[in-house]
Design a protein around this motif. Structure first.
Motif, PDB file in Angstrom:
ATOM      1  N   ILE A   5       0.919  -0.961  -0.141  1.00  0.00           N
ATOM      2  CA  ILE A   5       0.095  -0.099  -0.018  1.00  0.00           C
ATOM      3  C   ILE A   5       0.979   1.033   0.041  1.00  0.00           C
ATOM      4  O   ILE A   5       1.837   1.240   1.023  1.00  0.00           O
ATOM      5  CB  ILE A   5      -0.950  -0.184   1.217  1.00  0.00           C
ATOM      6  CG1 ILE A   5      -1.853  -1.134   1.266  1.00  0.00           C
ATOM      7  CG2 ILE A   5      -1.621   1.472   1.267  1.00  0.00           C
ATOM      8  CD1 ILE A   5      -2.780  -1.106   2.448  1.00  0.00           C
ATOM      9  N   ILE A   7       0.629   5.384  -0.124  1.00  0.00           N
ATOM     10  CA  ILE A   7      -0.037   6.612   0.169  1.00  0.00           C
ATOM     11  C   ILE A   7       0.545   7.821  -0.204  1.00  0.00           C
ATOM     12  O   ILE A   7       1.494   8.294   0.187  1.00  0.00           O
ATOM     13  CB  ILE A   7      -0.448   6.817   1.865  1.00  0.00           C
ATOM     14  CG1 ILE A   7      -0.802   5.524   2.325  1.00  0.00           C
ATOM     15  CG2 ILE A   7      -1.468   7.852   1.969  1.00  0.00           C
ATOM     16  CD1 ILE A   7      -1.041   5.449   3.902  1.00  0.00           C
ATOM     17  N   TRP A  39      -2.850   6.966   6.935  1.00  0.00           N
ATOM     18  CA  TRP A  39      -1.894   5.880   7.199  1.00  0.00           C
ATOM     19  C   TRP A  39      -2.550   4.867   8.271  1.00  0.00           C
ATOM     20  O   TRP A  39      -2.476   3.688   8.055  1.00  0.00           O
ATOM     21  CB  TRP A  39      -0.527   6.571   7.746  1.00  0.00           C
ATOM     22  CG  TRP A  39       0.383   5.606   8.259  1.00  0.00           C
ATOM     23  CD1 TRP A  39       1.097   4.859   7.454  1.00  0.00           C
ATOM     24  CD2 TRP A  39       0.578   4.989   9.609  1.00  0.00           C
ATOM     25  NE1 TRP A  39       1.995   4.008   8.407  1.00  0.00           N
ATOM     26  CE2 TRP A  39       1.825   4.130   9.517  1.00  0.00           C
ATOM     27  CE3 TRP A  39       0.303   5.459  10.827  1.00  0.00           C
ATOM     28  CZ2 TRP A  39       2.423   3.555  10.500  1.00  0.00           C
ATOM     29  CZ3 TRP A  39       0.638   4.833  12.098  1.00  0.00           C
ATOM     30  CH2 TRP A  39       1.764   3.975  11.795  1.00  0.00           C
ATOM     31  N   ALA A  42      -4.760   2.597   6.338  1.00  0.00           N
ATOM     32  CA  ALA A  42      -4.010   1.566   5.523  1.00  0.00           C
ATOM     33  C   ALA A  42      -3.612   0.511   6.336  1.00  0.00           C
ATOM     34  O   ALA A  42      -3.485  -0.760   6.091  1.00  0.00           O
ATOM     35  CB  ALA A  42      -2.654   2.269   4.865  1.00  0.00           C
ATOM     36  N   VAL A  51       3.352  -1.003   4.005  1.00  0.00           N
ATOM     37  CA  VAL A  51       2.665   0.430   3.693  1.00  0.00           C
ATOM     38  C   VAL A  51       3.519   1.523   4.069  1.00  0.00           C
ATOM     39  O   VAL A  51       4.691   1.499   4.674  1.00  0.00           O
ATOM     40  CB  VAL A  51       1.761   0.438   4.964  1.00  0.00           C
ATOM     41  CG1 VAL A  51       0.960   1.924   4.879  1.00  0.00           C
ATOM     42  CG2 VAL A  51       0.544  -0.546   5.142  1.00  0.00           C
ATOM     43  N   LEU A 102      -3.838   3.991  -1.899  1.00  0.00           N
ATOM     44  CA  LEU A 102      -4.755   4.544  -0.803  1.00  0.00           C
ATOM     45  C   LEU A 102      -4.613   6.348  -0.757  1.00  0.00           C
ATOM     46  O   LEU A 102      -3.682   6.373   0.024  1.00  0.00           O
ATOM     47  CB  LEU A 102      -4.790   3.873   0.521  1.00  0.00           C
ATOM     48  CG  LEU A 102      -5.653   4.270   1.441  1.00  0.00           C
ATOM     49  CD1 LEU A 102      -7.207   4.034   1.120  1.00  0.00           C
ATOM     50  CD2 LEU A 102      -5.247   3.747   2.880  1.00  0.00           C
ATOM     51  N   HIS A 111     -11.401  -0.767   6.160  1.00  0.00           N
ATOM     52  CA  HIS A 111     -10.286  -1.678   5.881  1.00  0.00           C
ATOM     53  C   HIS A 111     -10.939  -2.749   4.869  1.00  0.00           C
ATOM     54  O   HIS A 111     -10.329  -3.260   4.042  1.00  0.00           O
ATOM     55  CB  HIS A 111      -9.630  -2.252   7.217  1.00  0.00           C
ATOM     56  CG  HIS A 111     -10.743  -3.148   7.778  1.00  0.00           C
ATOM     57  ND1 HIS A 111     -11.159  -4.515   7.587  1.00  0.00           N
ATOM     58  CD2 HIS A 111     -11.461  -2.825   8.959  1.00  0.00           C
ATOM     59  CE1 HIS A 111     -11.885  -5.104   8.357  1.00  0.00           C
ATOM     60  NE2 HIS A 111     -12.237  -3.965   9.349  1.00  0.00           N
TER      61      HIS A 111
END
Length: 266
Positions: A5, A7, A39, A42, A51, A102, A111
């Motif tokens: 993921i 961001i 965050w 995520a 992440v 994301l 989620h």
């Protein structure tokens, strides 16, 4: 399949400069920045290997590292979040089988939206990218229509075929409907949730394609995939009683704070 993921977060937003560092007050009165809330959203997703926050701004980097996030610095020349995710994935050496974008302005993303998105892309080998869509009730549709009437760019809507392959995305409210809906009544309009799951080859190709006319008009990055013949899968997700909205404009701050208060989100 390994999942990253990313961001993407930039400071120099045209509509809302400094948006990732804007504070949002939760139900308990506690304030956290938009990037921290994104965050934490995520980090709540199951089945993810890594992440990272992808940014080109030292102010965002410092804030993210302060609350414990891993940061990948990217070029200020990235035109949008997809290009920033592509650069971040390359900077990490690649190797992930699915990369999730994301966006840093969607802290209310549950989620299960992301988990269902990942599962949807895994189950659709013909798709190069997947993105969630949420059926609007009357209240959500009226909010979209009110934004457009006031000249604000609010949420994005999506239309797709019977196999859930995207036909179009727009900042206008599509499809048109003349019917008036009750607040809790389902409507034929789908709110596009600004999350994406990419296969790495399509993500790597994306920055090499020029901006097409539709992307240029709408300002929607996912249209570049469609304009280059790549399949975009719309994965319908369920709200499960949760409210959802992105932070698009400064006027959205009280709206998101009211939603967090109503849902009891810290």
């Amino acid at each position: 399949m390994s999942v990253l993921i990313a961001i993407p977060a930039r400071y120099a937003s045209t509509r809302y400069p400094g948006k990732p560092l804007a504070d949002l007050r939760g139900a308990t009165g506690k304030s956290q920045s938009l990037i921290e809330r994104s965050w934490r959203a995520a980090m709540a997703v199951q089945g993810v290997d890594r992440v990272v926050v992808a940014t080109d701004d030292d102010r965002i980097r410092y804030a993210a590292e302060t609350f414990g996030a891993e940061v990948v610095m990217t070029s200020p020349d990235c035109a949008n979040g997809t290009e920033r995710c592509a650069e971040a994935h390359a900077a990490l050496g690649g190797g992930f089988e699915i990369v999730v974008n994301l966006q840093g302005d969607a802290p209310l993303t549950p989620h299960w939206f992301v988990e269902d998105l990942i599962a949807g892309l895994r189950a659709a080998p013909e798709a190069d990218i997947a993105t969630p869509v949420l059926r609007c009730d009357g209240a959500a549709l009226n909010s979209l229509l009110s934004d457009r009437k006031a000249g604000r760019v609010g949420g994005t809507t999506a239309v797709f075929d019977r196999a859930h392959k995207a036909l179009y995305f727009s900042k206008e409210v599509v499809p048109f409907t003349s019917k008036t809906y009750l607040e809790a009544e389902p409507t034929p309009v789908f709110h596009h949730v600004g999350v994406y799951a990419y296969r790495p080859d399509a993500l790597a190709a994306y920055p090499t394609w020029p901006v097409g006319p539709l992307e240029g008009l709408e300002g929607l990055e996912q249209l570049r995939f469609m304009e280059n013949g790549r399949g975009v899968l719309c994965v319908e997700v369920e709200a499960r009683g949760r409210q959802f909205w992105e932070l698009n404009n400064p006027q959205d701050v009280p709206k998101l704070e009211a939603m967090m208060a109503e849902m009891g989100l810290e």
